[in-house]
Design a protein around this motif. Structure first.
Motif, PDB file in Angstrom:
ATOM      1  N   ALA A  44      10.362  -5.208  -1.895  1.00 25.98           N
ATOM      2  CA  ALA A  44       8.996  -6.457  -1.764  1.00 25.98           C
ATOM      3  C   ALA A  44       7.928  -6.117  -1.477  1.00 25.98           C
ATOM      4  O   ALA A  44       7.148  -6.063  -1.494  1.00 25.98           O
ATOM      5  CB  ALA A  44       9.389  -7.563  -1.130  1.00 25.98           C
ATOM      6  N   GLN A  45       8.426  -5.641   0.232  1.00 22.76           N
ATOM      7  CA  GLN A  45       7.033  -4.467   0.489  1.00 22.76           C
ATOM      8  C   GLN A  45       6.672  -3.288  -0.187  1.00 22.76           C
ATOM      9  O   GLN A  45       5.413  -3.719  -0.368  1.00 22.76           O
ATOM     10  CB  GLN A  45       7.677  -4.716   2.273  1.00 22.76           C
ATOM     11  CG  GLN A  45       5.888  -4.205   3.041  1.00 22.76           C
ATOM     12  CD  GLN A  45       5.416  -4.626   3.484  1.00 22.76           C
ATOM     13  OE1 GLN A  45       5.848  -6.256   3.118  1.00 22.76           O
ATOM     14  NE2 GLN A  45       3.798  -4.247   3.196  1.00 22.76           N
ATOM     15  N   GLU A  46       6.947  -2.737  -0.846  1.00 18.11           N
ATOM     16  CA  GLU A  46       6.274  -1.544  -1.489  1.00 18.11           C
ATOM     17  C   GLU A  46       5.873  -1.974  -2.437  1.00 18.11           C
ATOM     18  O   GLU A  46       4.551  -1.501  -3.139  1.00 18.11           O
ATOM     19  CB  GLU A  46       7.888  -0.727  -2.071  1.00 18.11           C
ATOM     20  CG  GLU A  46       8.321   0.115  -1.019  1.00 18.11           C
ATOM     21  CD  GLU A  46       9.756   0.707  -1.653  1.00 18.11           C
ATOM     22  OE1 GLU A  46       9.802   1.504  -2.567  1.00 18.11           O
ATOM     23  OE2 GLU A  46      10.086   1.348  -0.395  1.00 18.11           O
ATOM     24  N   ILE A  47       6.249  -3.401  -3.191  1.00 13.86           N
ATOM     25  CA  ILE A  47       5.850  -3.319  -4.783  1.00 13.86           C
ATOM     26  C   ILE A  47       4.469  -4.136  -4.051  1.00 13.86           C
ATOM     27  O   ILE A  47       3.177  -3.793  -4.438  1.00 13.86           O
ATOM     28  CB  ILE A  47       6.292  -4.614  -5.128  1.00 13.86           C
ATOM     29  CG1 ILE A  47       8.083  -3.379  -5.956  1.00 13.86           C
ATOM     30  CG2 ILE A  47       5.838  -5.546  -6.428  1.00 13.86           C
ATOM     31  CD1 ILE A  47       9.015  -4.452  -6.491  1.00 13.86           C
ATOM     32  N   ARG A  48       4.559  -4.986  -2.692  1.00 11.59           N
ATOM     33  CA  ARG A  48       3.193  -6.092  -2.771  1.00 11.59           C
ATOM     34  C   ARG A  48       1.782  -4.766  -2.226  1.00 11.59           C
ATOM     35  O   ARG A  48       0.413  -4.963  -2.820  1.00 11.59           O
ATOM     36  CB  ARG A  48       3.480  -6.367  -1.667  1.00 11.59           C
ATOM     37  CG  ARG A  48       4.548  -7.596  -1.718  1.00 11.59           C
ATOM     38  CD  ARG A  48       4.592  -8.038  -0.215  1.00 11.59           C
ATOM     39  NE  ARG A  48       3.617  -9.109   0.476  1.00 11.59           N
ATOM     40  CZ  ARG A  48       2.670  -9.358   1.468  1.00 11.59           C
ATOM     41  NH1 ARG A  48       2.995  -8.396   2.500  1.00 11.59           N
ATOM     42  NH2 ARG A  48       1.776  -9.250   1.306  1.00 11.59           N
ATOM     43  N   LEU A  49       2.587  -3.518  -2.007  1.00 13.17           N
ATOM     44  CA  LEU A  49       1.443  -2.455  -1.693  1.00 13.17           C
ATOM     45  C   LEU A  49       0.886  -2.002  -2.868  1.00 13.17           C
ATOM     46  O   LEU A  49      -0.131  -1.836  -2.618  1.00 13.17           O
ATOM     47  CB  LEU A  49       2.153  -2.304  -0.492  1.00 13.17           C
ATOM     48  CG  LEU A  49       2.573  -1.972   1.063  1.00 13.17           C
ATOM     49  CD1 LEU A  49       3.589  -0.794   1.731  1.00 13.17           C
ATOM     50  CD2 LEU A  49       1.350  -2.475   1.136  1.00 13.17           C
ATOM     51  N   GLU A  50       2.277  -1.698  -3.449  1.00 14.19           N
ATOM     52  CA  GLU A  50       1.307  -1.072  -5.045  1.00 14.19           C
ATOM     53  C   GLU A  50       0.658  -2.069  -5.825  1.00 14.19           C
ATOM     54  O   GLU A  50      -0.311  -1.589  -6.511  1.00 14.19           O
ATOM     55  CB  GLU A  50       3.095  -0.808  -5.955  1.00 14.19           C
ATOM     56  CG  GLU A  50       2.752  -0.378  -6.969  1.00 14.19           C
ATOM     57  CD  GLU A  50       3.825   0.077  -7.626  1.00 14.19           C
ATOM     58  OE1 GLU A  50       4.454  -0.818  -8.885  1.00 14.19           O
ATOM     59  OE2 GLU A  50       4.640   0.540  -6.864  1.00 14.19           O
ATOM     60  N   ILE A  51       1.047  -3.482  -5.645  1.00 13.26           N
ATOM     61  CA  ILE A  51       0.130  -4.586  -6.205  1.00 13.26           C
ATOM     62  C   ILE A  51      -1.755  -4.334  -6.245  1.00 13.26           C
ATOM     63  O   ILE A  51      -2.855  -4.183  -6.641  1.00 13.26           O
ATOM     64  CB  ILE A  51       0.527  -5.548  -6.593  1.00 13.26           C
ATOM     65  CG1 ILE A  51       1.982  -6.178  -7.162  1.00 13.26           C
ATOM     66  CG2 ILE A  51      -0.360  -6.739  -6.462  1.00 13.26           C
ATOM     67  CD1 ILE A  51       2.676  -6.702  -6.968  1.00 13.26           C
ATOM     68  N   ASP A  53      -3.066  -2.023  -3.959  1.00 13.09           N
ATOM     69  CA  ASP A  53      -3.797  -0.997  -4.183  1.00 13.09           C
ATOM     70  C   ASP A  53      -4.016  -0.939  -6.117  1.00 13.09           C
ATOM     71  O   ASP A  53      -5.561  -0.427  -6.424  1.00 13.09           O
ATOM     72  CB  ASP A  53      -2.962   0.586  -4.159  1.00 13.09           C
ATOM     73  CG  ASP A  53      -2.344   0.629  -3.028  1.00 13.09           C
ATOM     74  OD1 ASP A  53      -3.074   0.858  -1.844  1.00 13.09           O
ATOM     75  OD2 ASP A  53      -1.169   1.578  -2.586  1.00 13.09           O
ATOM     76  N   ILE A  54      -3.186  -1.449  -7.085  1.00 13.73           N
ATOM     77  CA  ILE A  54      -3.815  -1.486  -7.719  1.00 13.73           C
ATOM     78  C   ILE A  54      -5.345  -2.569  -8.163  1.00 13.73           C
ATOM     79  O   ILE A  54      -6.504  -2.136  -9.038  1.00 13.73           O
ATOM     80  CB  ILE A  54      -2.426  -1.993  -8.809  1.00 13.73           C
ATOM     81  CG1 ILE A  54      -1.986  -0.538  -9.569  1.00 13.73           C
ATOM     82  CG2 ILE A  54      -2.975  -2.460 -10.312  1.00 13.73           C
ATOM     83  CD1 ILE A  54      -0.618  -1.170  -9.515  1.00 13.73           C
ATOM     84  N   LYS A  55      -4.751  -2.774  -7.429  1.00 16.45           N
ATOM     85  CA  LYS A  55      -5.268  -5.067  -7.607  1.00 16.45           C
ATOM     86  C   LYS A  55      -7.167  -4.272  -6.865  1.00 16.45           C
ATOM     87  O   LYS A  55      -8.412  -4.292  -6.939  1.00 16.45           O
ATOM     88  CB  LYS A  55      -4.795  -5.987  -6.571  1.00 16.45           C
ATOM     89  CG  LYS A  55      -5.956  -7.127  -6.430  1.00 16.45           C
ATOM     90  CD  LYS A  55      -5.259  -8.102  -5.816  1.00 16.45           C
ATOM     91  CE  LYS A  55      -6.429  -8.153  -4.588  1.00 16.45           C
ATOM     92  NZ  LYS A  55      -6.193  -9.293  -4.092  1.00 16.45           N
ATOM     93  N   ASN A  56      -7.134  -2.742  -5.921  1.00 18.40           N
ATOM     94  CA  ASN A  56      -8.076  -3.130  -4.968  1.00 18.40           C
ATOM     95  C   ASN A  56      -9.135  -1.819  -5.936  1.00 18.40           C
ATOM     96  O   ASN A  56     -10.296  -1.484  -5.371  1.00 18.40           O
ATOM     97  CB  ASN A  56      -8.035  -2.281  -4.129  1.00 18.40           C
ATOM     98  CG  ASN A  56      -7.505  -3.437  -2.822  1.00 18.40           C
ATOM     99  OD1 ASN A  56      -7.858  -4.481  -3.000  1.00 18.40           O
ATOM    100  ND2 ASN A  56      -6.620  -2.884  -1.729  1.00 18.40           N
TER     101      ASN A  56
END
Length: 58
Positions: A44-51, A53-56
């Motif tokens: 979940a933490q990895e996905i949160r960071l991935e999201i 990064d994509i959003k930014n």
């Protein structure tokens, strides 16, 4: 495998172990359930960071 599929599979596996622990009193299943929950937390933490990064990037 997509991130959604990874989460679904991990939840299914952990659910089975939790049922064994709570319903049947299998202590080893409790250990496996805790491990699965920890992996879920990590994923979940990895996905949160991935999201994020994509959003930014936009």
């Amino acid at each position: 495998m997509s991130r959604v599929e990874e989460i679904k599979n991990l939840v299914e596996e952990t659910t089975v172990e939790m049922e064994k622990f709570y319903d049947k009193g299998n202590k080893a299943a409790g250990t496996r359930a805790r491990k699965g929950l920890q992996e879920l937390k990590k994923l979940a933490q990895e996905i949160r960071l991935e999201i994020q990064d994509i959003k930014n990037k936009d």
